[in-house]
Design a protein around this motif. Structure first.
Motif, mmCIF file in Angstrom:
data_model
loop_
_atom_site.group_PDB
_atom_site.id
_atom_site.type_symbol
_atom_site.label_atom_id
_atom_site.label_comp_id
_atom_site.label_asym_id
_atom_site.label_seq_id
_atom_site.Cartn_x
_atom_site.Cartn_y
_atom_site.Cartn_z
ATOM 1 N N LEU A 1 76.333 -13.438 9.522
ATOM 2 C CA LEU A 1 76.135 -13.323 8.083
ATOM 3 C C LEU A 1 77.469 -13.278 7.345
ATOM 4 C CD1 LEU A 1 73.162 -10.809 7.914
ATOM 5 C CD2 LEU A 1 73.099 -13.264 7.531
ATOM 6 N N ASP A 2 78.473 -12.667 7.985
ATOM 7 C CA ASP A 2 79.785 -12.565 7.352
ATOM 8 C C ASP A 2 80.518 -13.895 7.363
ATOM 9 O OD1 ASP A 2 79.570 -10.029 6.611
ATOM 10 O OD2 ASP A 2 80.792 -9.157 8.210
ATOM 11 N N LYS A 3 80.569 -14.498 8.552
ATOM 12 C CA LYS A 3 81.378 -15.705 8.703
ATOM 13 C C LYS A 3 80.691 -16.616 9.705
ATOM 14 C CE LYS A 3 86.308 -16.818 9.090
ATOM 15 N NZ LYS A 3 86.211 -18.063 9.824
ATOM 16 N N PRO A 4 79.754 -17.419 9.211
ATOM 17 C CA PRO A 4 78.924 -18.213 10.121
ATOM 18 C C PRO A 4 79.692 -19.307 10.867
ATOM 19 C CG PRO A 4 78.415 -18.704 7.824
ATOM 20 C CD PRO A 4 79.351 -17.556 7.818
ATOM 21 N N THR A 5 80.725 -19.880 10.253
ATOM 22 C CA THR A 5 81.461 -20.946 10.936
ATOM 23 C C THR A 5 82.948 -20.649 10.899
ATOM 24 O OG1 THR A 5 81.741 -22.205 8.907
ATOM 25 C CG2 THR A 5 79.789 -22.696 10.208
ATOM 26 N N GLY A 6 83.725 -21.529 11.502
ATOM 27 C CA GLY A 6 85.172 -21.395 11.443
ATOM 28 C C GLY A 6 85.711 -21.721 10.059
ATOM 29 N N ASN A 7 84.892 -22.423 9.258
ATOM 30 C CA ASN A 7 85.325 -22.817 7.922
ATOM 31 C C ASN A 7 85.006 -21.709 6.927
ATOM 32 O OD1 ASN A 7 85.984 -25.583 8.735
ATOM 33 N ND2 ASN A 7 83.773 -25.699 9.062
ATOM 34 N N PRO A 8 85.742 -21.709 5.807
ATOM 35 C CA PRO A 8 85.469 -20.664 4.803
ATOM 36 C C PRO A 8 84.192 -20.963 4.017
ATOM 37 C CG PRO A 8 87.234 -22.086 4.049
ATOM 38 C CD PRO A 8 86.871 -22.550 5.418
ATOM 39 N N VAL A 9 83.065 -20.968 4.696
ATOM 40 C CA VAL A 9 81.781 -21.154 4.025
ATOM 41 C C VAL A 9 80.953 -19.904 4.257
ATOM 42 C CG1 VAL A 9 79.728 -22.597 3.862
ATOM 43 C CG2 VAL A 9 81.890 -23.606 4.514
ATOM 44 N N THR A 10 80.374 -19.395 3.181
ATOM 45 C CA THR A 10 79.593 -18.175 3.343
ATOM 46 C C THR A 10 78.197 -18.510 3.852
ATOM 47 O OG1 THR A 10 78.797 -18.320 1.093
ATOM 48 C CG2 THR A 10 80.788 -17.031 1.454
ATOM 49 N N PHE A 11 77.564 -17.515 4.430
ATOM 50 C CA PHE A 11 76.205 -17.695 4.907
ATOM 51 C C PHE A 11 75.275 -18.050 3.750
ATOM 52 C CE2 PHE A 11 71.962 -16.155 5.770
ATOM 53 C CZ PHE A 11 71.707 -16.747 6.989
ATOM 54 N N ASN A 12 75.514 -17.405 2.613
ATOM 55 C CA ASN A 12 74.662 -17.672 1.458
ATOM 56 C C ASN A 12 74.717 -19.128 1.029
ATOM 57 O OD1 ASN A 12 73.663 -15.142 1.282
ATOM 58 N ND2 ASN A 12 75.184 -14.430 -0.219
ATOM 59 N N GLN A 13 75.914 -19.716 1.121
ATOM 60 C CA GLN A 13 76.065 -21.122 0.762
ATOM 61 C C GLN A 13 75.212 -21.993 1.676
ATOM 62 O OE1 GLN A 13 77.879 -22.333 -1.834
ATOM 63 N NE2 GLN A 13 77.090 -24.371 -1.321
ATOM 64 N N LEU A 14 75.277 -21.724 2.992
ATOM 65 C CA LEU A 14 74.502 -22.502 3.959
ATOM 66 C C LEU A 14 73.011 -22.342 3.703
ATOM 67 C CD1 LEU A 14 76.467 -21.530 7.171
ATOM 68 C CD2 LEU A 14 76.557 -23.719 6.010
#
Lengths: 337, 336
Positions: free
Chosen positions: B87-100
Motif C-alpha cells: 500500500l505504501d510503495k507498490p512498485t519501484g517507481n514513485p507511483v502510489t497505490f491509490n494511483q494504481l
C-alpha cells in the motif's frame, strides 16, 4: 379519411427509421474503433509494416505491398522464428481446448450431482467454496500453479516424492515440468508432441475449469422435475439407470452451451498460458493468441501480426460455425423434448 | 429390495454412481455410511480447491520476502508487513497505490458504462424491430466477437499510435495526424496509444459487441405484452424503451456490466501492450510486473498481498452475483 391515411403513412415512415436511430450510437462508435481497424488490419496484412513505419503508417514511402507473402510465410514456417510451425500450433490449440472441455464438463456434472444429494451435510458451504477458483484472477492462479510445479520447491514434486517414499523409493523427485521438451507419452498426439508442461497446465486448468461447469450443472439439476425420478423408481429403475436416462439427457440442453462456451474460453486462454509457460518449452504449448501477442509485442512485425490475426479470425469463424451447429442441434432437441 | 442387495455386491465406484441423484429420497434421510463416504469425497475436493488459495493467503501474511522451502498452508504468523509495504510503495517507481487503484477503477468503470449505454439501445433495436438491414447489421456486430482481443490489438495499436500531440520548435501545439510540425519533428506531449484513454478505446472495441449480444439475448426473453399494453395506452416507442424496457432489463444490465467489469479489472493483454508510463499502470499490470524474470528476485509476500488485493473485488462481486452471472451467460450463449 385521406388525411388520416397520409399521417399514418408519415408515422409509419418515421417508425421505419427509428431502428436505425437506436443503432446509430453503437454503429458510429464501432465504425471508428472496430470496423475501421479491422479493415486497416486486412490492408496492413499485405504489407511489410514494421516499427520504422509506425510514425507515418500507410503514408510512409518505404512501405511495400508484398501480396500474400506474410500469409505464405506463416503457413510454410518461413518466419525467422525458432520452433514455429503454424499447423502444429493450430493442432495443439484445438487439442488443448477439446481435452479441457472433455475433462471439465463430466467433472462438473459429477460434482454438481454429488452436491445435489438430499440430506448431505454442509452442502451450502461446499457450494460456496467450490466456486472460489472462478473468482481468482488468472495471473494469480497461474503463479500459484507455477510454484506448485517448481522443480525444487514445488508441492507437486514433493507430493510425488512422498508417494515414491511410500512405495520404498526414498529419492527426492526433480521433475522439470516446464523445461523438459521430451514428451512423456511419445506419439500421443501425432504432429504436436505433448510435453510435461502441457500436462501441468491441464492439471492447473482443471482446477480452474470444472467449478464453472458445476455451477451450470447445479442450476440445471435443480430444474429437473422431481416426479420424473419418483415415477422412475416406482417403475423399478435403479439410481444408475435414473442417472443415465433422466439426469444426463435433461442436463444436455444446459451443458452443451456451457461446453461450447468453455471450448471458446480455453481456445483463447491467453492469460493463463502466457503467465504459466509463455508458450514454452520450444513453443510446445503455444496457442494462436499467445503467438499473435508475441508478434506484436516482442517481434514488432506488424504486417505479419495482422496477417496472423486475419488467420485467427478465419479459424474462429470456422469454430463458431461448427459450435453454432451443435447448439442449434440441442435447441431443436430441447424443443422436441 | 432386490436392487438393494445387488448394490451391495458392486465395488464402491459403482455404488457411488448408483446413488440417488435426484435430490429426492422421498423423505428418507441419507444412510450414515453413505453420508460419511460423500463427506470424505467432498472434503477431498474442498482441500484441492482451497490448496492454492491458502498457499497465496499464507504467503501474504508472511513477513519474509523469500519463498518458503516447505509447503505452508496455514499462516504461522499474521503479519501485515507485506500489505503495508504494497500500500505504501507498490512498485519501484514513485507511483502510489491509490494511483494504481484509480487507474484500474476508472478504466474498468468507464469502459463498462460506455459499452453498456451504447449497447442497450442497439440491443433493443435488434430485439424488437423488424427492418431491412437487420440481419446484415447483426452479423456486423457479431463479427468482432469472433476476434480475440489480441487479434484486434495490432490495428488499434497502429491507429491510436498515430494520434499524437506534439510541441513544435516554434512553441506551437499540433495534433497529429490532422497537422504536423513544419520540420516533421516536435516534442511529444501526448500519445493516445500510450494513455488510459487509448487503452479505454481499445477495450471498448471488444466490450461493446459482447454487451450488445448479451443484452439482446436477454431482451428476447422479455415478453412483448407489456410493451404492447403501453402502446395501446398511447406511449410511443421511446417512452416504452425508457419506462418499460430499461427497468425490466435492469438485472441483466447489471450482470453485463459486472461481467465486463471483472474482465476489464483483470485486463492484461491490451494494457501491457499499450501502456509504458508507470503512472498509467493498473493493478493487474503491477502484479505481473512483480513476478519479474527470476523467481528468486520476486518479493513473494508482497506479490501475494497484491494478489489478494487484486482478487478481492472480483471475488466479492462474483460470489454476490453468482446466480445472475451464470444465468446471464447461459441465456446469452443459447440465444447467440
Amino acid at each position: 379519411m385521406a388525411v388520416a391515411k397520409s399521417t399514418q403513412k408519415a408515422r409509419k415512415k418515421r417508425q421505419s427509421n427509428l431502428p436505425y436511430l437506436y443503432l446509430l450510437p453503437a454503429f458510429l462508435i464501432m465504425g471508428v474503433i472496430t470496423f475501421y481497424p479491422l479493415i486497416y488490419q486486412v490492408i496492413i496484412s499485405f504489407t511489410n509494416f514494421e516499427s520504422k513505419h509506425l510514425l507515418l503508417g500507410l503514408k510512409s514511402p518505404e512501405l511495400e505491398f508484398i501480396g500474400f507473402k506474410n500469409y505464405i510465410d506463416i503457413f510454410t514456417a518461413a518466419l525467422p522464428v525458432e520452433n514455429f510451425n503454424f499447423f502444429r500450433v493450430l493442432e495443439f490449440n484445438f487439442w488443448w481446448a477439446l481435452s479441457n472441455v472433455f475433462l471439465h464438463v463430466p467433472a462438473g456434472v459429477l460434482i454438481a450431482t454429488l452436491l445435489n444429494t438430499e440430506g448431505l451435510w454442509l452442502k451450502r458451504i461446499y457450494r460456496a467454496a467450490y466456486i472460489l477458483p472462478v473468482v481468482v484472477p488468472p495471473l494469480v492462479v497461474a503463479t500459484v500453479w507455477t510454484n506448485i510445479f517448481d522443480e525444487r520447491y514445488g508441492a507437486m514434486n514433493q507430493l510425488l516424492a512422498m508417494i515414491g517414499g511410500f512405495f520404498g523409493n526414498p529419492d527426492p523427485v526433480y521433475i522439470r515440468w516446464f523445461e523438459d521438451v521430451k514428451p512423456p507419452i511419445p506419439g500421443f498426439l501425432p504432429g504436436a508432441p505433448l510435453t510435461l508442461a502441457y500436462y501441468a497446465m491441464m492439471i492447473a486448468n482443471f482446477w480452474l475449469g470444472w467449478p464453472f461447469m458445476s455451477v451450470v450443472a447445479t442450476g440445471a439439476l435443480q430444474s429437473i422435475p422431481k416426479d420424473l425420478y419418483e415415477a422412475a423408481s416406482i417403475d423399478g429403475a435403479t439410481g444408475n439407470q435414473q442417472f443415465w436416462n433422466i439426469t444426463v439427457p435433461l442436463l444436455r440442453p444446459a451443458m452443451i452451451p456451457a461446453a461450447v462456451y468453455g471450448f471458446t474460453l480455453s481456445f483463447n486462454l491467453f492469460n493463463f498460458v502466457f503467465f504459466m509457460t509463455g508458450g514454452g518449452p520450444a513453443r510446445s504449448t503455444e496457442l494462436l493468441v499467445t503467438f499473435a501477442y508475441n508478434l506484436v509485442r516482442n517481434l514488432r512485425w506488424y504486417g505479419v501480426a495482422a496477417a496472423f490475426a486475419v488467420i485467427i479470425f478465419i479459424v474462429a469463424l470456422i469454430v463458431f460455425l461448427i459450435t453454432n451447429r451443435i447448439t442449434r442441434a440441442t435447441q431443436n432437441y430441447q424443443e422436441a423434448g | 429390495m432386490a436392487t438393494m442387495t445387488s448394490e451391495k455386491n458392486k465395488n464402491p465406484i459403482i455404488r457411488f454412481l448408483n446413488m440417488n441423484t435426484s435430490g429426492q429420497t422421498s423423505g428418507r434421510s441419507l444412510p450414515l455410511w453413505r453420508q460419511i463416504l460423500l463427506q470424505v469425497i467432498c472434503l477431498a475436493i474442498l482441500a484441492s480447491v482451497m490448496f492454492p488459495i491458502m498457499y497465496i493467503v499464507t504467503l501474504s501474511f508472511s513477513s519474509k520476502t523469500t519463498r518458503p522451502s516447505q509447503l505452508e498452508l496455514i499462516p504461522k504468523e499474521i503479519s501485515f508487513v507485506a500489505y503495508q509495504q504494497v500500500l505504501d510503495k507498490p512498485t519501484g517507481n514513485p507511483v502510489t497505490f491509490n494511483q494504481l487503484l484509480k487507474n484500474s477503477f476508472v478504466l474498468s468503470m468507464g469502459v463498462g458504462v460506455v459499452a453498456l449505454m451504447v449497447a442497450v439501445s442497439a440491443a433493443y433495436a435488434f430485439s424488437r424491430f423488424k427492418f431491412k438491414l437487420r440481419e446484415i447489421l447483426m452479423v456486423l456486430v457479431f463479427i468482432p466477437l469472433l476476434m480475440p482481443a489480441v487479434g484486434l490489438s495490432t490495428p488499434l495499436y497502429l491507429l491510436l499510435n498515430q494520434v499524437q500531440v506534439k510541441q513544435c520548435a516554434d512553441k506551437s501545439i499540433v495534433i497529429q495526424p490532422i497537422a504536423t510540425c513544419e520540420d516533421g519533428k516536435g516534442k511529444l506531449q501526448f500519445n493516445l496509444r500510450d494513455s488510459l484513454w487509448g487503452v479505454g478505446i481499445a477495450m471498448t472495441a471488444t466490450a461493446l459487441p459482447f454487451a450488445v449480444w448479451n443484452l439482446k439475448g436477454y431482451l428476447d426473453t422479455i415478453p412483448k405484452e407489456l410493451e404492447e399494453a403501453a402502446a395501446i395506452d398511447g406511449a410511443n416507442v421511446n417512452q416504452t424503451f425508457w419506462q418499460i424496457v430499461i427497468p425490466l432489463a435492469m438485472p441483466q444490465l447489471a450482470v453485463t456490466f459486472f461481467l465486463g467489469f471483472i474482465g476489464h479489472w483483470q485486463e492484461f493483454v491490451l494494457t501491457w501492450l499499450f501502456l509504458s508510463q508507470p503512472e498509467d499502470y493498473t493493478l493487474a499490470m503491477t502484479l505481473y510486473n512483480m513476478t519479474g524474470q527470476y523467481a528468486n528476485s520476486v518479493p513473494w509476500n508482497r506479490f501475494a498481498a497484491m494478489a489478494v488485493i487484486v482478487a478481492l473485488p472480483v471475488a466479492v462481486v462474483y460470489i454476490a452475483l453468482q446466480r445472475q452471472i451464470v444465468g446471464g451467460l447461459t441465456t446469452g450463449s443459447v440465444k447467440g
